[in-house]
Write an enzyme that holds these catalytic residues in place. Sequence first.
Site, short mmCIF file in Angstrom:
data_model
loop_
_atom_site.label_atom_id
_atom_site.label_comp_id
_atom_site.label_asym_id
_atom_site.label_seq_id
_atom_site.Cartn_x
_atom_site.Cartn_y
_atom_site.Cartn_z
N PHE A 1 5.47 -7.17 0.39
CA PHE A 1 4.31 -6.64 1.09
C PHE A 1 3.49 -7.74 1.73
CE2 PHE A 1 5.25 -3.98 -2.51
CZ PHE A 1 5.28 -2.71 -1.97
N ASP A 2 2.92 -7.45 2.86
CA ASP A 2 1.88 -8.29 3.42
C ASP A 2 0.61 -7.89 2.67
OD1 ASP A 2 0.29 -9.72 5.25
OD2 ASP A 2 -0.09 -7.84 6.32
N LYS A 3 -0.36 -8.81 2.55
CA LYS A 3 -1.54 -8.43 1.78
C LYS A 3 -2.59 -7.72 2.63
CE LYS A 3 -4.97 -11.31 0.49
NZ LYS A 3 -6.24 -10.68 0.76
#
Lengths: 617, 77
Positions: A310-312
């Site tokens: 995941f990207d944050k």
Amino acid sequence: MQRFVLNQKNRITLICAVLIVIGFAGGLVFKNETIAVWSLMVASLFGLAPIAIQAYQALKVKVVSIDVLVTIAVIGAFFIRNFEESAIVTFLFLFGAYLEQRTLNKTRSAIKELTEMAPESALKQMDNGEFEEVEVDEVDVGDILLVKTGAKIPVDGTVISGEGSINEASITGESLPVAKGKGSTVYAGTILDNGTIQIVADRVGEDTTFGKIIELVEEAQDSKSEAERFIDRFAKYYTPAVLLLGILVWAISRDLELAITILVLGCPGALVIGVPVSNVAGIGNGARHGVLLKGSEVIRDFSRLDTMVFDKTGTLTEGNPSVSEKIYYEHPDEALEYLASIEHESDHPLAKAILAEIGPVKLWSVEDTEVVKGGGIVATVNGHRVAVGNVAMLESENVTLTEQAKTDIARLEKGGNSLVLTAVDGELKILMGVRDQIRPGVKEDLQRLKKLGVKNLIMLSGDNQGTVDVVGRELGLTRAYGNMLPEDKAAYIKKLIEEEGQIVAFVGDGVNDSPSLALAHIGIAMGSGTDVAIETSNVVLMNSDFSRLPHALGLTKATFRNMKQNIIIAVGVVLFLLAAVFFSEWMNMSIGMLVHEGSILAVILNGMRLLGYKLRK
Amino acid sequence: MKSASIQLDTLTCPSCAQKIEGATKAFAGVDAESVKVLFNSSKVKFDFDDEKVSVEDVEKAIADLGYEVKKTRVKDK
């Protein structure tokens, strides 16, 4: 003539059934052989007509279809004067086709519902200035259209006059109406709940967002996986092979009955239809739940996922930082105004969050502003020296921190906050913790993903490692890495795939993270149903709704399982039938056809279960 | 070149798809590579040269196979 016969297929099936009943009644009840033979013969001929026509057409384009096998078998049965069998086989074959059509329509219903939401007509401004109703296909880019209350927006366009509120559920999945006025963008397929607007068409037909969604789903349900292409190739040679086998058996054994029985038993129906049926039902279920799956390849990869990356910012977190806590020390009132005055002149991302928190206050003029890189700002406001920044900067400004302040700072830091301290004339007045909030529900969703069998949940972020660690711990992630540029993320994904041999999905921003999205087996772009998100993703979440991820994963797993079940049913039935014909006494053409049609219905009904799939909480 | 998309009545057997594909490809002006029969959405899509073949001819050929043509869309390419 051919067309007429084919169009009357259902009626012919019915006539067949009636004649068969008469035939058997004649034979068994009234002991009248003539009635029995004649009615069964007529039934066979009637039933054979549409099948034979289809067979002929198939042969014309060089395809040995199931119709060809059945036609030969029925003619063969005729030759050996077994009218009972020929009549029953033709009837079962036709009746099976009818049931297939009915049930297949059911499996396709979910997608049909979606396509039926497409606008059909529009009120277009003609050369004389009047609005006239036209087919939506006749609208070109630049046309001016009128949309009245309750109507569907026919194209993607811009409002040029009027106001109204629009239900955009068909595009975003969000059913709360959105207010639109002059200059707003409106989308095809959405509904004007109230008001009247005039719009100018920007994109029409398949180019609209809605058109693209439909096209995507339609292509997806017919896209073929490796396994399906294999089955297709297989089927191409399989039916001719069955025909050959039949001829061979006849040549060797001189037993026509056995030869034609093999033709009927060898029909590959359930095998060819089993996988597409699971596919269409699974994708249909997704479309209904705001998850667009781009084809069966995607279903396979997604269902066997090892790792989700995941990207944050904007994916796991809201993406707009806000003040989570503020602590005031002595006499903060004027200090607040000074802080607001300084932040007002800054374009730092944190400044926006702080100003939003303070609200409207009196602003002073700021002089001698000095920006300390990676630290903060020092300036003179109302004759006072005001320092706004992090702990390191305030220490270099010789601000003394009390024990209480130090405890507060330690606590906020531990909570994953970025700190903004404000000191006036060397005395600490305000301490603020700013945080990018984790999206509500994300933690539970991640847990569900884990329960569904995803081994690693990994977060990659451009943020500093401290903040990343805190978010990672709070969400219970396997690993969390900070200070990563888009190319670092892509390299990391490459490593996971190539060195660790994992099946990887990446969930991130459609624009910045496109290299990672492209590299991962499954790319999922967040970004409010935009074109970019639709184009770059393998799985599109309508309205970027993170909570649909677990459903998507569970659904692909169920769909993949379903496909495997269908293949097992189909292959199992053929093997069983072939074994029975060689090793048993009771197997004949009619029973073979019955079992065969039964297996086709079994795989369709099995596929249909997917339409009702729901993730268990 | 133009591209056509023909909506048919529900297709039920994958071998129908093969037949329709064969019949469509048989036309000289139809780009054989582009012919796609979408089984589940019951659609035929293909590119064709409108100087060599008209979309009505293709429609008729498909209808003669026993598949009702519901709607046809032609776009410039």
